[in-house]
Enzyme design. Structure first.
Site, PDB file in Angstrom:
ATOM      1  N   HIS A   1       0.835  -1.221   0.000  1.00  0.00           N
ATOM      2  CA  HIS A   1       0.000   0.000   0.000  1.00  0.00           C
ATOM      3  C   HIS A   1       0.865   1.265   0.000  1.00  0.00           C
ATOM      4  O   HIS A   1       0.435   2.308   0.466  1.00  0.00           O
ATOM      5  CB  HIS A   1      -0.952   0.035   1.195  1.00  0.00           C
ATOM      6  CG  HIS A   1      -1.685  -1.256   1.413  1.00  0.00           C
ATOM      7  ND1 HIS A   1      -2.914  -1.524   0.856  1.00  0.00           N
ATOM      8  CD2 HIS A   1      -1.332  -2.373   2.099  1.00  0.00           C
ATOM      9  CE1 HIS A   1      -3.295  -2.747   1.207  1.00  0.00           C
ATOM     10  NE2 HIS A   1      -2.353  -3.291   1.950  1.00  0.00           N
TER      11      HIS A   1
ATOM     12  N   SER B   1      14.805  21.288 -16.712  1.00  0.00           N
ATOM     13  CA  SER B   1      13.593  22.067 -16.945  1.00  0.00           C
ATOM     14  C   SER B   1      13.947  23.315 -17.733  1.00  0.00           C
ATOM     15  O   SER B   1      15.012  23.911 -17.533  1.00  0.00           O
ATOM     16  CB  SER B   1      12.984  22.459 -15.596  1.00  0.00           C
ATOM     17  OG  SER B   1      12.113  23.562 -15.759  1.00  0.00           O
TER      18      SER B   1
ATOM     19  N   LYS C   1      16.053  21.879 -11.618  1.00  0.00           N
ATOM     20  CA  LYS C   1      15.397  20.587 -11.805  1.00  0.00           C
ATOM     21  C   LYS C   1      16.275  19.532 -12.481  1.00  0.00           C
ATOM     22  O   LYS C   1      17.065  19.825 -13.358  1.00  0.00           O
ATOM     23  CB  LYS C   1      14.113  20.752 -12.645  1.00  0.00           C
ATOM     24  CG  LYS C   1      13.002  21.489 -11.969  1.00  0.00           C
ATOM     25  CD  LYS C   1      12.523  20.855 -10.673  1.00  0.00           C
ATOM     26  CE  LYS C   1      11.874  19.506 -10.889  1.00  0.00           C
ATOM     27  NZ  LYS C   1      10.590  19.620 -11.598  1.00  0.00           N
TER      28      LYS C   1
ATOM     29  N   GLU D   1       9.320   8.323 -16.513  1.00  0.00           N
ATOM     30  CA  GLU D   1       7.941   8.779 -16.730  1.00  0.00           C
ATOM     31  C   GLU D   1       7.384   8.294 -18.067  1.00  0.00           C
ATOM     32  O   GLU D   1       6.223   7.895 -18.177  1.00  0.00           O
ATOM     33  CB  GLU D   1       7.879  10.309 -16.664  1.00  0.00           C
ATOM     34  CG  GLU D   1       8.112  10.838 -15.265  1.00  0.00           C
ATOM     35  CD  GLU D   1       8.315  12.337 -15.279  1.00  0.00           C
ATOM     36  OE1 GLU D   1       7.377  13.063 -14.923  1.00  0.00           O
ATOM     37  OE2 GLU D   1       9.413  12.791 -15.667  1.00  0.00           O
TER      38      GLU D   1
END
Ligand code: ARG
Length: 469
Positions: free
Chosen positions: A162, A283, A289, A296
């Site tokens: 979980h 970024s 970043k 992803e």
């Protein structure tokens, strides 16, 4: 496509007028099926040799067509091949060019053959070339997971259920978990390849031929393990495409789960891993970043792989037997799924191979005292306490420590049913050593797993190298 010339279609005999531009624009498959050119030529070579064996071609005609096919192959290879407007698909283009080169003999190439058995043959040959490459890439990823697992030594992290900390597990064990999922993917590809290894050549348009053809001979010539038994099935069966696209979708799902894990691990909140600069992105606006875009996209593109599968299944559903033009829609999802999976595996493999683990952060998270709760309950079980009762005893201590009544270790040490031996189980690093059972997450069980994992890799390499596809 190279410069275009006009020409008439293969099937113009029965037509008075030529095809509308809109018809050609809508129905051509050349832009994507041209990647089957070598399979198409292989199929034609076998077909021509078969026609000569049964005297439908003279040896001289066979040789003329074979040398024309050689020339077409050279032109395709070098990029010199000039496609013309009437080349609807790769089969049409190759036959048209063979006829230009070989003259009247070329006109005999398509004897006792239809594009329906031809395309089914080509696509199976394409799968026999491409799916082993997917398997090889996956084996490469499994090897990187193994290398990183071995290098991880005794490092451990929290295992989650979980996404809540559950019990500590070795980092090696965690990495290999993905390797075992991929082992099933590789096995599934082998199984798909075994089932698709049947030649449909000789099924004709749908019903076979009145001419003396040799489907067994062409199947053997092409290296197929078997030959079709029913011509209608042979030209309409795309189960192998659906299976391959499913295999690839499930691979995509496994890669997406790896991707999600790395998105989480590289977050500031977890801080379990850092990506190498070469495998991270920045970024355009936020100078600080460092983003896990590979991970992803492995997650995101799994949607597209699932879409390729559901789209294909929808296309196949309800089609009357045998060939229908709908079947042309089998190729793009298959080709796209193969190329996307190859790109994803390559990028993820590099990302995982070069990343740095922060094992201190992992261990600090795993050393949270309450992750020892199950070990404490099992300590009581060894003393004869029924598990349900042990669960309640330890649960009560967890509740007390969360309420601020003391550390779990002190509460356990002070409990006569548990005591100092049990309290030692709460010490940092103690928990992971408790998982000794087969396939378990600790250092006692790991060597056995590593042996089996290495043996699995040997079997996979044998299966895919020995086949020499
Ligand atoms: N381009 C077609 C395909 O990919 C080849 C078969 C065409 N056959 C036909 N009868 N129109 O399916």
């Amino acid at each position: 496509m190279n410069e275009q010339e006009t020409g008439s279609t293969l099937w113009h005999g029965r037509f008075e007028g030529g095809p509308a531009e809109a018809l050609m624009a809508y129905t051509v498959s050349l832009p994507f099926d041209r990647q089957m050119w070598s399979d198409d030529i292989a199929g034609s070579r076998a077909h021509v040799r078969g026609l000569a064996r049964t005297s439908l071609l003279s040896d001289a005609e066979r040789d003329e067509i074979l040398s024309a096919l050689d020339r077409v192959a050279e032109e395709m290879e070098s990029g010199a091949f000039v496609f013309v407007e009437s080349d609807e698909d790769i089969h049409t283009a190759v036959e048209r060019r063979v006829t230009e080169i070989a003259g009247p003999a070329g006109g005999k190439l398509h004897t006792a053959r239809s594009r329906n058995d031809q395309v089914a043959t080509d696509l199976r040959l394409w799968c026999k070339r491409q799916l082993p490459q997917v398997a090889a890439a996956l084996i490469g990823l499994q090897e990187v997971l193994l290398d990183r697992a071995v290098a991880a030594g005794d490092a451990y992290l929290p295992g989650y259920t979980h996404l809540q900390r559950a019990q500590p597990v070795l980092l090696a064990h965690h990495l290999l978990a993905h390797g075992w999922a991929i082992a099933r993917d590789v096995d599934r590809l082998a199984d798909t390849l075994r089932r698709l290894d049947v030649s449909p050549l000789g099924a004709g348009a749908l019903a076979g031929s009145s001419l003396p053809i040799d489907p067994e001979g062409t199947a053997a010539d092409l290296g197929f393990a078997g030959v079709f038994d029913n011509s209608l099935d042979a030209v309409s069966d795309r189960d192998f495409v659906a299976e391959a696209v499913f295999d690839l979708a499930l691979i995509g799902i496994h890669l997406s789960r790896i991707g999600e894990e790395w998105v989480v691990w590289t977050s500031g909140e977890f801080g379990f891993a850092q990506l190498d600069d070469a495998y991270a992105t920045g970024s355009s606006m936020l100078p600080q970043k460092k983003n896990p875009d590979i991970a992803e996209l492995a997650r995101g593109k799994s949607g597209r792989l699932i879409g390729n599968l559901t789209g294909l299944l929808a296309t196949l559903k309800g089609l009357p037997i045998a060939y229908n033009r709908d079947l042309q829609e089998d190729k793009e999802p298959l080709f796209d799924s193969v190329s996307q999976v190859l790109l994803a595996v390559s990028a993820l493999t590099g990302m995982i191979a070069t990343a740095t683990f922060d094992t201190e952060a992992m261990q600090a998270a795993a050393d949270e005292e309450t992750t020892a709760a199950t070990d404490l309950a099992e300590f009581l079980v060894r003393a004869g306490v029924p598990f349900r009762e042990a669960h309640a005893i330890v649960g009560a201590h967890v509740r007390s420590t969360l309420a601020g009544d003391g550390t779990l270790r002190d509460l356990v040490a002070a409990d006569a049913r548990l005591g100092p031996d049990a309290a030692a189980l709460v010490a940092p690093g103690a928990g992971v050593r408790q998982r000794t059972s087969r396939g378990g997450a600790g250092p006692v069980a790991l060597p056995g797993q590593l042996d089996r994992y290495r043996a699995m890799l040997v079997r996979e390499r044998d299966a895919f190298d020995a086949a020499d596809r």
